[in-house]
Design an enzyme around this catalytic site. Structure first.
Site, PDB file in Angstrom:
ATOM      1  N   ASP A  82       0.843  -1.192   0.000  1.00 35.22           N
ATOM      2  CA  ASP A  82       0.000   0.000   0.000  1.00 35.22           C
ATOM      3  C   ASP A  82       0.883   1.249   0.000  1.00 35.22           C
ATOM      4  O   ASP A  82       1.788   1.385   0.822  1.00 35.22           O
ATOM      5  CB  ASP A  82      -0.886  -0.023   1.259  1.00 35.22           C
ATOM      6  N   ALA A 217     -11.299   4.783   2.965  1.00 31.06           N
ATOM      7  CA  ALA A 217     -12.728   4.484   2.943  1.00 31.06           C
ATOM      8  C   ALA A 217     -13.270   3.924   4.259  1.00 31.06           C
ATOM      9  O   ALA A 217     -14.323   3.293   4.273  1.00 31.06           O
ATOM     10  CB  ALA A 217     -13.038   3.512   1.798  1.00 31.06           C
TER      11      ALA A 217
END
Length: 313
Positions: A82, A217
């Site tokens: 990530d 999110a």
């Protein structure tokens, strides 16, 4: 079953209108909680590692933990980097067993972002087995690990750039900025969360059948904020992304939704609660067992109610 890349995962998710959860991992309890939830829901899952997590837990330990989870669950699991910020970091992860990487050149100019992303794609795609690459256009506000972008510097993705970016880089998926934000403190009290679905729709028109990714999110689940504050914490009011908005995005072109802060919050809340109720406990297995159960509960909820990936393994 060996570790898989994200290619087939995303092809099916796009076709059937759901998203794969990409959950950040830092230690054994988090890996176990996530994969136990995915097993219970029979869902594919992406376990992703930030540069900060890799530094904290060490590359070899994280890879072995994920391999153990694979053996334990026999699920389709993708191991993903990530927010890789350099070619060297992406290369190390590719060479070290990761099946997918993100190269985040969003702070660079368009041309510099293209050049860096293409360099990573060329290396990853020549690897055997094939490693998928996620790129990013646009800048999300917020703070998470090494990612730190002020509200003033945040930028929505420009749909006019996406076709050229994907064509020139060869990237396998694209993270876009439509109003999500990194970290727990996404919106100020009274500020109404809003996702730019018009941008998402325009991007999907420009890139038909192409997987889109949403970062930042987490929904900042208020039940865990309450537990933290009832047990000595001082978390201010925080508003996350409404889950119904994420579910709508998952039915569109979004095939990967990143969730980290909700896991951190659930873990912290459960440990605070345990230690407050059992101040004499000093065995980590007791309070970390509660933390693992909290992670499992959150992830199972996200898979079933938000992502729509239950039964898709």
């Amino acid at each position: 079953m060996p570790l898989v890349n994200s290619k087939e995962m995303f092809e099916r998710a796009y076709k059937e209108g759901y998203a794969i959860g990409a959950f950040n991992v830092n230690d054994m309890e988090i890996v176990q909680g996530i994969t136990e939830a995915a097993k219970a829901e029979n869902s594919p899952v992406i376990l992703q590692v930030s540069a900060g997590a890799r530094k904290y837990a060490k590359h070899a330990y994280l890879v072995k933990l994920v391999e153990a989870a694979l053996e334990d669950t026999d699920l389709p699991i993708c191991l993903h980097l990530d927010h890789g910020d350099s070619f060297e970091l992406c290369k190390d992860c590719i060479d070290g067993g990761f099946t997918s990487v993100m190269i985040d050149g969003s702070k660079l100019s368009f041309e510099e972002n293209v050049a860096l992303t293409k360099k990573v794609c060329d290396y990853a795609h020549s690897h055997v087995p094939y490693v998928t690459v996620e790129g990013e256009l646009g800048k999300l506000a917020g703070i998470e690990d090494a990612v730190n972008v002020s509200d003033e510097d945040a930028q929505f993705t420009d749909p006019n750039e996406v076709e050229e970016f994907v064509k020139r880089t060869g990237v396998d998926s694209l993270a876009i900025a439509i109003g999500t934000s990194h970290g727990a403190y996404k919106f100020k009290p009274g500020q109404k969360p809003r996702l730019r679905f018009d941008i998402l729709e325009e991007v999907s028109k420009r890139l038909p059948n192409f997987p889109i990714v949403l970062h930042g999110a987490s929904s900042v689940m208020q039940e865990y904020v309450k537990i933290v504050n009832e047990n000595g914490g001082r978390m201010p009011d925080a508003i996350g992304i409404p889950e119904e908005m994420l579910r709508q995005a998952a039915t569109m072109a979004v095939c990967k939704i990143n969730i980290d802060s909700d896991l951190r919050l659930a873990m912290t809340a459960s440990i605070r609660k345990h230690m407050n109720e059992h101040p004499d406990h000093f065995d980590p297995r007791q309070y970390l067992g509660d933390a693992r159960a909290a992670i499992r509960e959150v992830v199972q909820h996200k898979i079933h109610e938000v992502l729509g990936s239950s039964g898709k393994a």
